[in-house]
Design an enzyme around this catalytic site. Structure first.
Site, mmCIF file in Angstrom:
data_model
loop_
_atom_site.group_PDB
_atom_site.id
_atom_site.type_symbol
_atom_site.label_atom_id
_atom_site.label_comp_id
_atom_site.label_asym_id
_atom_site.label_seq_id
_atom_site.Cartn_x
_atom_site.Cartn_y
_atom_site.Cartn_z
ATOM 1 N N ASP A 28 -3.519 2.051 36.439
ATOM 2 C CA ASP A 28 -2.953 0.805 36.938
ATOM 3 C C ASP A 28 -2.419 0.951 38.367
ATOM 4 O O ASP A 28 -2.465 -0.005 39.145
ATOM 5 C CB ASP A 28 -1.866 0.307 35.990
ATOM 6 C CG ASP A 28 -2.430 -0.098 34.641
ATOM 7 O OD1 ASP A 28 -3.670 -0.226 34.516
ATOM 8 O OD2 ASP A 28 -1.645 -0.278 33.696
ATOM 9 N N HIS B 221 -5.995 -5.761 33.421
ATOM 10 C CA HIS B 221 -7.252 -5.168 32.972
ATOM 11 C C HIS B 221 -8.299 -6.227 32.640
ATOM 12 O O HIS B 221 -7.971 -7.311 32.175
ATOM 13 C CB HIS B 221 -7.025 -4.318 31.724
ATOM 14 C CG HIS B 221 -6.037 -3.226 31.921
ATOM 15 N ND1 HIS B 221 -5.267 -2.746 30.897
ATOM 16 C CD2 HIS B 221 -5.676 -2.510 33.013
ATOM 17 C CE1 HIS B 221 -4.480 -1.780 31.351
ATOM 18 N NE2 HIS B 221 -4.705 -1.621 32.627
ATOM 19 N N TYR C 35 -3.796 -6.374 19.729
ATOM 20 C CA TYR C 35 -4.788 -7.318 20.225
ATOM 21 C C TYR C 35 -6.157 -7.054 19.641
ATOM 22 O O TYR C 35 -6.556 -5.926 19.406
ATOM 23 C CB TYR C 35 -4.841 -7.361 21.747
ATOM 24 C CG TYR C 35 -5.078 -6.055 22.466
ATOM 25 C CD1 TYR C 35 -6.301 -5.793 23.069
ATOM 26 C CD2 TYR C 35 -4.078 -5.101 22.574
ATOM 27 C CE1 TYR C 35 -6.526 -4.617 23.755
ATOM 28 C CE2 TYR C 35 -4.283 -3.928 23.267
ATOM 29 C CZ TYR C 35 -5.517 -3.689 23.851
ATOM 30 O OH TYR C 35 -5.739 -2.513 24.532
ATOM 31 N N LYS D 183 -9.620 -11.603 24.349
ATOM 32 C CA LYS D 183 -8.534 -10.916 23.641
ATOM 33 C C LYS D 183 -7.601 -11.933 22.995
ATOM 34 O O LYS D 183 -7.230 -12.921 23.626
ATOM 35 C CB LYS D 183 -7.707 -10.063 24.605
ATOM 36 C CG LYS D 183 -8.471 -8.941 25.258
ATOM 37 C CD LYS D 183 -7.599 -8.180 26.242
ATOM 38 C CE LYS D 183 -8.376 -7.068 26.923
ATOM 39 N NZ LYS D 183 -7.552 -6.375 27.919
#
Length: 181
Positions: free
Chosen positions: A170, A62, A132, A72
């Site tokens: 995905d 991603h 995250y 991140k």
């Protein structure tokens, strides 16, 4: 905190100082001043996310397009994952290269994935809780996905006992050569 530069510039494996005894452990999971001193990165986090996944779940790869690109800082608080960052910055000398790190509840490691990189992880343990911090808000209009099994990337995902499980998003990921960057 110790920051270990990875083979892709600006990506760091973070090893916090963990203080433990027979009662358990303590560590600072994030300290902005220590993070900046260790990495040279100055950033403001605006969102914290928490996902729980079972073994074989693969999330990614991603990323978000500018102006909503996200940095991140990722970690695992339960279980184990193989975490991957892929350089998708056109013109970068490491464009199309990836780095991977084992993140577990026991090693307390974190990975800093700067804006301009795609990110994904594979759950190795029975389940995993993955946390995250992001430098920009989630923006569905800017979100994109690159295929986890893109032969150009040739990511060496570790074998797991469970079959790989992907979300519909995905499964629809694009090859790097066809991706919006």
């Amino acid at each position: 905190m110790h920051a270990i530069p990875q083979s892709i510039p600006d990506v760091f494996l973070i090893e916090p100082k963990v203080f433990g005894d027979s009662r358990g452990f303590f560590y600072e999971s994030f300290n902005q001043q220590a993070f900046q001193e260790a990495t040279g990165v100055r950033c403001d986090f605006v969102q914290d996310n928490h996902s729980r996944s079972s073994q074989g779940v693969l999330r990614g790869l991603h990323y978000q397009l500018p102006p909503k690109a996200q940095g991140k800082l990722v970690r695992v608080v339960r279980g184990a994952v193989f975490d991957v960052a892929v350089d998708i910055r056109r013109g970068s000398p490491t464009f199309g290269q990836w780095v991977g790190a084992l993140l577990t509840e026991d090693n307390h490691r974190q990975l800093w994935v700067p804006p301009g990189l795609a990110h994904g992880f594979l759950v190795l343990s029975e389940s995993a809780d993955f946390l995250y911090k992001t430098t920009d808000y989630y923006s569905p209009a800017h979100e994109r996905c690159i295929r986890w099994d893109d032969p150009q990337l040739a990511i060496a995902w570790p074998a797991v006992e469970a079959p790989i499980q992907l979300s519909a998003k995905d499964q629809a990921g694009r090859l790097l050569a066809e991706a919006d960057l």
